[in-house]
Design an enzyme around this catalytic site. Sequence first.
Site, PDB file in Angstrom:
ATOM      1  N   GLU A 325      56.695 -35.937  86.260  1.00  0.00           N
ATOM      2  CA  GLU A 325      57.738 -34.949  86.583  1.00  0.00           C
ATOM      3  C   GLU A 325      57.957 -34.788  88.085  1.00  0.00           C
ATOM      4  O   GLU A 325      57.824 -33.705  88.641  1.00  0.00           O
ATOM      5  CB  GLU A 325      57.398 -33.601  85.938  1.00  0.00           C
ATOM      6  CG  GLU A 325      57.344 -33.688  84.428  1.00  0.00           C
ATOM      7  CD  GLU A 325      56.975 -32.372  83.759  1.00  0.00           C
ATOM      8  OE1 GLU A 325      56.857 -31.356  84.463  1.00  0.00           O
ATOM      9  OE2 GLU A 325      56.798 -32.365  82.532  1.00  0.00           O
ATOM     10  N   ASN A 368      56.426 -40.771  84.644  1.00  0.00           N
ATOM     11  CA  ASN A 368      56.814 -40.067  83.417  1.00  0.00           C
ATOM     12  C   ASN A 368      57.650 -38.843  83.763  1.00  0.00           C
ATOM     13  O   ASN A 368      57.348 -38.122  84.715  1.00  0.00           O
ATOM     14  CB  ASN A 368      55.538 -39.641  82.666  1.00  0.00           C
ATOM     15  CG  ASN A 368      55.804 -39.103  81.286  1.00  0.00           C
ATOM     16  OD1 ASN A 368      56.496 -39.740  80.492  1.00  0.00           O
ATOM     17  ND2 ASN A 368      55.253 -37.940  80.974  1.00  0.00           N
ATOM     18  N   HIS A 403      61.480 -34.424  74.723  1.00  0.00           N
ATOM     19  CA  HIS A 403      61.417 -33.103  74.087  1.00  0.00           C
ATOM     20  C   HIS A 403      62.858 -32.720  73.768  1.00  0.00           C
ATOM     21  O   HIS A 403      63.610 -32.299  74.649  1.00  0.00           O
ATOM     22  CB  HIS A 403      60.774 -32.091  75.024  1.00  0.00           C
ATOM     23  CG  HIS A 403      59.340 -32.358  75.322  1.00  0.00           C
ATOM     24  ND1 HIS A 403      58.349 -32.199  74.376  1.00  0.00           N
ATOM     25  CD2 HIS A 403      58.711 -32.787  76.445  1.00  0.00           C
ATOM     26  CE1 HIS A 403      57.172 -32.502  74.909  1.00  0.00           C
ATOM     27  NE2 HIS A 403      57.363 -32.866  76.165  1.00  0.00           N
ATOM     28  N   GLU A 432      56.329 -38.109  74.772  1.00  0.00           N
ATOM     29  CA  GLU A 432      56.001 -36.743  74.352  1.00  0.00           C
ATOM     30  C   GLU A 432      57.036 -36.220  73.355  1.00  0.00           C
ATOM     31  O   GLU A 432      57.450 -35.062  73.431  1.00  0.00           O
ATOM     32  CB  GLU A 432      55.946 -35.803  75.570  1.00  0.00           C
ATOM     33  CG  GLU A 432      54.982 -36.241  76.649  1.00  0.00           C
ATOM     34  CD  GLU A 432      54.957 -35.288  77.836  1.00  0.00           C
ATOM     35  OE1 GLU A 432      55.378 -34.119  77.684  1.00  0.00           O
ATOM     36  OE2 GLU A 432      54.522 -35.709  78.919  1.00  0.00           O
ATOM     37  N   ASP A 434      59.128 -34.531  70.514  1.00  0.00           N
ATOM     38  CA  ASP A 434      59.174 -33.571  69.421  1.00  0.00           C
ATOM     39  C   ASP A 434      60.622 -33.141  69.251  1.00  0.00           C
ATOM     40  O   ASP A 434      61.444 -33.297  70.150  1.00  0.00           O
ATOM     41  CB  ASP A 434      58.239 -32.367  69.628  1.00  0.00           C
ATOM     42  CG  ASP A 434      58.278 -31.792  71.034  1.00  0.00           C
ATOM     43  OD1 ASP A 434      59.333 -31.888  71.702  1.00  0.00           O
ATOM     44  OD2 ASP A 434      57.258 -31.239  71.479  1.00  0.00           O
TER      45      ASP A 434
END
Length: 662
Positions: A325, A368, A403, A432, A434
Amino acid sequence: MRASLRLALVSLAAALPVAAAMVATTAASAADEPTPITVLTSDFEDGTTQGWAGRASEAVAASTTVAHGGSGSLAVTGRTATWQGPSLDVLGEFEKGTAYTISAWVRLATGSDNARLSVERRTDGIAAYDQVVGNTAVDSGRWVNLTGRYTLATDVDFLRIYVETASSTGDLFIDDVTASYVPALPIQTTIPSIKDVVTEFPVGASITGAEIVTEHGQLLDKHFNSVTPGNALKWDATEPTEGTFTYAQADPLVAFAKAHGMAIRGHTLVWHNQTPSWVFTGADGQPMTATAEDKALLLERLENHIRNVAAHYGTDIGVWDVVNEVIDENQADGLRRSTWFTVAGLDYIRTAFRVAREVAPHAKLFINDYNTNVPAKRDKLYALVAQLKSEGVPIDGVGHQMHINVSWPSVAETKAMLDKFLPLGLEQQITEMDVSIYTSNGESFPAPPADRLLQQAYVYRDMFALFRQYEGEITSVTLWGLADDNTWLDTFPVTRKDAPLLFDTRLQAKSAYWGVADPTKIGTSTSPPPTTVSPSPTTPGPTTPSPTTPGPTIGTTACSVTYRVTGSWQGGFQADVRVTNTGTTAWTSWTLGWQFPAGQQISQLWNGGVAQSGATVTVANASWNGTVAPGASASFGFLGSWTGTNPSPAGYSLRGTACTVA
C-alpha cells in the site's frame, strides 16, 4: 491487513430463476446458527465480584452505582496504567479449537476513551496477548457493548479475559459479561475441493491460529493449497521492540502449511500500518524527519528487520509482499505520504526489495496494493513499478488485493486492471480477495439475504472465470479469510455481520463456493450491471474533493454526526464518520467540518475529499454520495495518526451550522 484497509455501495434487485434462488436460500439457512451454549455469565447481581480480579493493584468490587441490567455491576478503581482492568480466569471454561463469542458491557465513571477486550494466555510462563475487540469509543454517559469471537489455538496453562483502555486510567464499570459457543458441524467431505477444480494457479486463504485447528484446519486442508499468515508476519508481531524478534504467532501457521504441502505467502515486510512507533523514532527520541541522520537510521532498521524475518523462514516462504500500500493516487507523484516516504523517499522501497532479494533469492518479490481496479490508482502503481524496474529494482510481481463487493467492480474494470500490467512482464497475484454483501455503510442485515448471497456467487463465478483466462500471468489467488466466522469485514468499515467468503459461519459451502467449484449449481443468470461505477464505500477509493456547490439551507437541528474509532494501534487509528440529514429537505451536497482536540492528523480518507489545516478538518462529499434524503445518511472513513491521546472531536458543523453529536 488487520489485514489491510478498504471498502461499500448500492441496492440491487433482479429477477432470478427459481432454482437459483433456492440454492441461495439454502445457503442462507445453513448460515443460521442454533441457540448458543453459554459457558460464562457475570451479571454481578449477587453483590460479589463473581471471580473477577484486577491485573495489578487496582481495586475491583461489586457496585450499585450504575448497572447495565438489574441493579449491580463491577467497579474498577485505583487504576494507574491503561492495561490495568478487570480480569477473569477462563482456563477451565474455554477449550482449544472452539470459537467463543465474548460480550461485555463497559462504561467509564468520567470522561471518554477507547476500551478493548483482550485475552492473556501463557504457555510455560511465556505470555502472549490476543485482542478480541479493538479500540471502541466509550464514555461516562452510556453503556457500550464489546463483542468479538475468540478461538484458543494453542495449549496453555494460563488464560484470562480482561478489559483495558487505550489512554486514560480513570475508573470504569463492566456488566453482563457472557461467553458462548455454537457446536461445530462436520465439514462437507463429499463436495469438490477448490484446489482440485481450479488448477491454473494455487488458491489460498489468509489464516490466524484459529484456522489450523479442529474443523477449521480440516476445511483449510481440503480446499486450499496456499496460505497467507494474515497478521502474524507484520512488523508489530515479529519485532515489537527494536532488535527483539518473535515468531510465536507465525511459526505454527507456517508449520501447518508445510505439513499439509501448502505454499506460503509472506505478508508483509514493509507497511505504513502495524509498524511500532519506535521504528519512526530518531536517536534523539523525537519523531523522525527528513534529515540524513534519520533516513540512515530508518533504512538501517528496515534492512535489519528484513534480514532477520526473511532469513528466519528461508525457503519455507516462496512469495513475499515486500511493500504494501505505497500508492496514493491523489498525490501528483502517486506516492503515499507515509513516514517511510517522508523520511526516506523511494529509497525505502528500493532498499526493501534489494535486501529481500539478498536474503531470499529463491522467493518471488511483490508490491501489493488495493483498489488497483480504479484507473487513477492502477496507473500510478504501473508508473511506479515501471520506474523501479527500469532502475533494476528486483520486483517480480504485482499484488491486487481485490477487496470488493457484490456491485463493484465490474469484470471489465478488473480485466483492464490485469491487462495494464501485462507489458511489464511481471507475475500478478490476487492477494486478499473477499466480496462484501453490503452496498453501503448504512446497510446492516440480521442475516445475509438470499439475493445478496446469490449475487455474491455470480461475482465469485465471474471473477474466477476471468482469472483462469490468465493462466501463467496470474500465479496465485488468495481469499482474505477461510470462512465467514472470522472476517475483518465484521468490524470494518462499520460493525455488522458480513459474509464475504466461500463458507458460512459454520464452515458449510455457500452459493459463493459453488460459483467457484461448479457454477451450474447456481443457475445461468448473469450478474445485474452495477448501478454505480464509483469505488464502493466499503473500499477506500479516490479521495478527490467533490464540488461544493451550495445546497439547501440547513437549519440548526438538520444534521447529526456519529464519530467512531474502529481500530487503533500505537501512533495510528482508523475512524468511521456518519452524517445524517435530520431535516426535511434533501441535500445535493455536503461539507462537514470539525476540530481535532489533540493534534490528530488524517493520512488517508475514503468516500469523500479532505482538507486539513492544523487541527481544522473539512470533508466534502464524493461525486456519488452528495445527495442525502431526509432521514438518510452518508458515511466516510479515514486513517489518522495520534500521539499521547486520541479523544473524539467535541463538535461538528455542516457548512458552518452545528450538528448534534449522536
